[in-house]
Design an enzyme around this catalytic site. Structure first.
Site, PDB file in Angstrom:
ATOM      1  N   GLN A 116       0.836  -1.205   0.000  1.00 46.63           N
ATOM      2  CA  GLN A 116       0.000   0.000   0.000  1.00 46.63           C
ATOM      3  C   GLN A 116       0.879   1.268   0.000  1.00 46.63           C
ATOM      4  O   GLN A 116       0.602   2.229   0.718  1.00 46.63           O
ATOM      5  CB  GLN A 116      -0.951  -0.013   1.201  1.00 46.63           C
ATOM      6  CG  GLN A 116      -2.138  -0.941   1.020  1.00 46.63           C
ATOM      7  CD  GLN A 116      -3.107  -0.465  -0.067  1.00 46.63           C
ATOM      8  OE1 GLN A 116      -3.200   0.718  -0.377  1.00 46.63           O
ATOM      9  NE2 GLN A 116      -3.839  -1.404  -0.654  1.00 46.63           N
ATOM     10  N   SER A 117       1.899   1.288  -0.829  1.00 47.44           N
ATOM     11  CA  SER A 117       2.834   2.414  -0.859  1.00 47.44           C
ATOM     12  C   SER A 117       2.188   3.688  -1.409  1.00 47.44           C
ATOM     13  O   SER A 117       1.696   3.709  -2.542  1.00 47.44           O
ATOM     14  CB  SER A 117       4.035   2.038  -1.732  1.00 47.44           C
ATOM     15  OG  SER A 117       4.832   3.181  -1.998  1.00 47.44           O
TER      16      SER A 117
END
Ligand SMILES: *Cc1c(COP(=O)(O)O)cnc(C)c1O
Length: 336
Positions: free
Chosen positions: A75-76
């Site tokens: 989930q960067s």
């Protein structure tokens, strides 16, 4: 500081707002709490990586790149902002995502930032937790070169000296806002991970002799390692700007008591902080960074580390899109 010596693509909607948080201030009964809205940097739902990318993407352009490669956790936020900017600049993007949490939830692996990475047009590849991501990026770069593409590799979090210049700019922008408001600020607090944000802030505040301390709330490493990585990057950033020696080791402070079980793993404090900010100020934090950063600030107010009468500025570094990947951590919400 020779900031204007560096090429920069202007993307950030700035200056980002600086706002008072009356209901959080009242709820905690301690210092006056302000928020610097770097969740509102504009492109691609915003966040702190946008300021770093202004310098990194200008460098990529100057070097003739046609494809950007970068990496991050599943989930960067950094990956998502990079893809959005690459799209706007007409470049291709290769995103390498490491599943650091080991979560298998469909929402975690496909919603939130991952969905946006794909919507903005990136080629997204997944890697298991513990992969040497720099080595993996080098392999992808070689493959692209063999095909005739011109790749430019951006490190995780955009955290090298060039990227950190984005937060030197932010530090100067904040000092200007404080001066215009006549606001005496006792502390700037924010979530620290790959170190570029804090390194840039410290160089900007120390280099301009603003005498405003910064506290990073860690989200991954232990205190000694986190402070060392911020300090090392601050030294390099100061050298790049022509103000070598501007940053003393004791200007770098991190509190890593709010990481919990590890990077990206939810804590009760994070859930409380995200929920409080949503319900008292209508502001969305994120579960991995700003939620834990605010959990630290809340606890430090409750403990009396930050005191009544002080003015504290929380730098909101963005990331709310990741909430959609973490809905499983907010199962027990009840109406107010
Ligand atoms: C990347 C990130 C941070 C941490 O910034 P670093 O420069 O990596 O230390 C904080 N908050 C959010 C929302 C982020 O995406």
């Amino acid at each position: 500081m020779k900031l204007t010596n560096f090429p920069r693509v202007r993307i950030t909607h700035g200056p980002t707002p600086l706002e008072f948080m009356p209901r959080m201030t009242e709820a905690l009964g301690g210092p006056n709490l302000y928020i610097k809205r770097d969740d509102c940097t504009g492109l691609g739902t915003g966040g702190n990586k946008t300021r770093k990318l202004e310098f990194l993407m200008a460098d990529a352009l100057e070097k003739g790149a046609d494809t950007i490669i970068t990496q991050g956790a599943t989930q960067s936020n950094h990956a998502r902002q990079t893809v959005a900017i690459a799209a706007r600049m007409g470049m291709k993007c290769e995103i390498l995502l490491e599943n650091r949490t080991g979560f298998t939830e469909d929402a975690y692996k496909h919603s939130g930032n991952v969905f946006l990475d794909q919507l903005y047009g990136a080629n997204v590849e997944e890697y298991p937790g513990g992969t040497d991501m720099n080595a993996a990026m080098a392999v992808v770069a070689e493959k692209l070169k063999a095909r005739g593409q011109k790749p430019y590799v951006i490190p995780g979090g955009g955290s090298n000296a060039l990227g950190a210049l984005g937060y030197v700019v932010c530090a100067l922008e904040m000092v200007d806002q404080f001066n215009n408001l006549g606001l005496r600020v006792d502390h700037v607090v924010h979530a620290t991970g790959s170190a570029g944000t804090q390194a840039g802030l410290v160089v900007g505040l120390e280099g301009s002799r603003s005498l405003i301390p910064v506290l990073g709330i860690g989200v991954r490493a232990a205190k000694a390692a986190q402070e060392l990585s911020v300090y090392n990057l601050a030294v390099k950033t100061a050298e790049l700007l022509g103000v070598a020696g501007a940053v003393e080791r004791d200007a770098v402070a991190a509190n890593c008591d709010y990481v919990g079980d590890g990077y990206g793993l939810p804590t009760a404090g994070m859930v409380e902080a995200v929920t409080m900010m949503a319900r008292l100020e209508g502001i969305l934090l994120d579960p991995v960074y700003s939620g834990k950063g605010m959990a630290g600030l809340i606890d430090l107010c409750r403990k009396g580390f930050f005191k009544k009468g002080q003015n504290i500025v929380f730098l909101h570094t963005g990331g709310a899109v990741a909430l959609y990947g973490y809905m499983h951590s907010f199962k027990d919400l009840k109406p107010t």
